[in-house]
Design a protein around this motif. Sequence first.
Motif, PDB file in Angstrom:
ATOM      1  N   ASP A 118       7.228   8.327   5.483  1.00 45.17           N
ATOM      2  CA  ASP A 118       7.792   6.989   5.661  1.00 45.17           C
ATOM      3  C   ASP A 118       7.966   6.290   4.309  1.00 45.17           C
ATOM      4  OD1 ASP A 118       8.656   5.130   7.761  1.00 45.17           O
ATOM      5  OD2 ASP A 118       7.038   3.856   7.002  1.00 45.17           O
ATOM      6  N   GLU A 119       6.983   6.409   3.454  1.00 47.16           N
ATOM      7  CA  GLU A 119       7.040   5.785   2.123  1.00 47.16           C
ATOM      8  C   GLU A 119       8.136   6.418   1.268  1.00 47.16           C
ATOM      9  OE1 GLU A 119       6.285   3.005  -0.581  1.00 47.16           O
ATOM     10  OE2 GLU A 119       5.137   3.118   1.278  1.00 47.16           O
ATOM     11  N   PHE A 157       2.962   1.276  -7.736  1.00 48.99           N
ATOM     12  CA  PHE A 157       1.939   1.369  -6.695  1.00 48.99           C
ATOM     13  C   PHE A 157       2.413   2.278  -5.558  1.00 48.99           C
ATOM     14  CE2 PHE A 157      -0.008  -0.286  -2.763  1.00 48.99           C
ATOM     15  CZ  PHE A 157      -1.333   0.006  -3.048  1.00 48.99           C
ATOM     16  N   ALA A 158       3.697   2.157  -5.200  1.00 49.60           N
ATOM     17  CA  ALA A 158       4.248   2.966  -4.104  1.00 49.60           C
ATOM     18  C   ALA A 158       4.127   4.455  -4.401  1.00 49.60           C
ATOM     19  CB  ALA A 158       5.706   2.584  -3.849  1.00 49.60           C
ATOM     20  N   TRP A 159       4.412   4.871  -5.640  1.00 49.28           N
ATOM     21  CA  TRP A 159       4.310   6.293  -6.007  1.00 49.28           C
ATOM     22  C   TRP A 159       2.853   6.744  -5.969  1.00 49.28           C
ATOM     23  CZ3 TRP A 159       8.151   9.793  -6.534  1.00 49.28           C
ATOM     24  CH2 TRP A 159       7.784  11.058  -7.002  1.00 49.28           C
ATOM     25  N   THR A 160       1.942   5.883  -6.415  1.00 47.72           N
ATOM     26  CA  THR A 160       0.516   6.209  -6.397  1.00 47.72           C
ATOM     27  C   THR A 160       0.039   6.417  -4.962  1.00 47.72           C
ATOM     28  OG1 THR A 160       0.164   4.948  -8.426  1.00 47.72           O
ATOM     29  CG2 THR A 160      -1.785   5.407  -7.082  1.00 47.72           C
ATOM     30  N   ALA A 198      -1.295   9.919  -3.201  1.00 38.75           N
ATOM     31  CA  ALA A 198      -2.613   9.985  -2.568  1.00 38.75           C
ATOM     32  C   ALA A 198      -2.508  10.475  -1.124  1.00 38.75           C
ATOM     33  CB  ALA A 198      -3.280   8.610  -2.615  1.00 38.75           C
ATOM     34  N   LEU A 199      -1.455  10.089  -0.435  1.00 39.98           N
ATOM     35  CA  LEU A 199      -1.294  10.451   0.972  1.00 39.98           C
ATOM     36  C   LEU A 199      -0.777  11.867   1.172  1.00 39.98           C
ATOM     37  CD1 LEU A 199       0.355   7.193   2.311  1.00 39.98           C
ATOM     38  CD2 LEU A 199      -1.973   7.988   2.794  1.00 39.98           C
ATOM     39  N   ALA A 200       0.146  12.280   0.319  1.00 36.02           N
ATOM     40  CA  ALA A 200       0.884  13.516   0.585  1.00 36.02           C
ATOM     41  C   ALA A 200       0.432  14.711  -0.230  1.00 36.02           C
ATOM     42  CB  ALA A 200       2.377  13.271   0.353  1.00 36.02           C
ATOM     43  N   GLY A 201      -0.425  14.530  -1.208  1.00 36.44           N
ATOM     44  CA  GLY A 201      -0.814  15.661  -2.040  1.00 36.44           C
ATOM     45  C   GLY A 201       0.099  15.774  -3.244  1.00 36.44           C
ATOM     46  N   ASP A 202       0.750  16.921  -3.411  1.00 35.32           N
ATOM     47  CA  ASP A 202       1.663  17.129  -4.530  1.00 35.32           C
ATOM     48  C   ASP A 202       3.000  16.451  -4.222  1.00 35.32           C
ATOM     49  OD1 ASP A 202      -0.254  18.806  -5.695  1.00 35.32           O
ATOM     50  OD2 ASP A 202       0.550  20.564  -4.672  1.00 35.32           O
ATOM     51  N   VAL A 203       3.475  15.623  -5.147  1.00 34.89           N
ATOM     52  CA  VAL A 203       4.738  14.910  -4.949  1.00 34.89           C
ATOM     53  C   VAL A 203       5.584  15.058  -6.200  1.00 34.89           C
ATOM     54  CG1 VAL A 203       5.816  12.688  -4.425  1.00 34.89           C
ATOM     55  CG2 VAL A 203       3.576  13.225  -3.483  1.00 34.89           C
TER      56      VAL A 203
END
Length: 141
Positions: free
Chosen positions: A59-60, A105-108, A112-117
Amino acid sequence: MTEEAAAPTAGATGVRDAVTVRMPADSAYLSVLRTATAGLAARLDFTLDEIEDLRIGVDEACAMLLSQALPGTDLTTEFELNGNGMRVAVSVLTADGRLPARDTFAWTVLSALAGDVNAHAGPDDRVTIVLHKHRDGVESA
């Protein structure tokens, strides 16, 4: 909106499933994508917390991309499921191919939520955010 069924394909780690969801680049359709994300993550026996993290992460990523999507274009999400976890690539056509800022902040939160981005832009100014979520206790090969 189109959805392609899971198609088993041979990969380096054996059989994997690939699903592509294409829908209008409009936030009104994101609930469909969140549901698809949760369903696919459940197939891999992710925990409830991991499923929720992945749903929020997708979603983010969509929110980041929709803000620069060209009007009337599609948001494309490609899911690859394998024994280790899930790879999700979300992409849209943009006017300038500008990548999301990684110092926000959004990327951080996304990381944190998805692992590797990661994010990249194609030659046609299609911007893609790729998330790799591995099941707890399962390392990538």
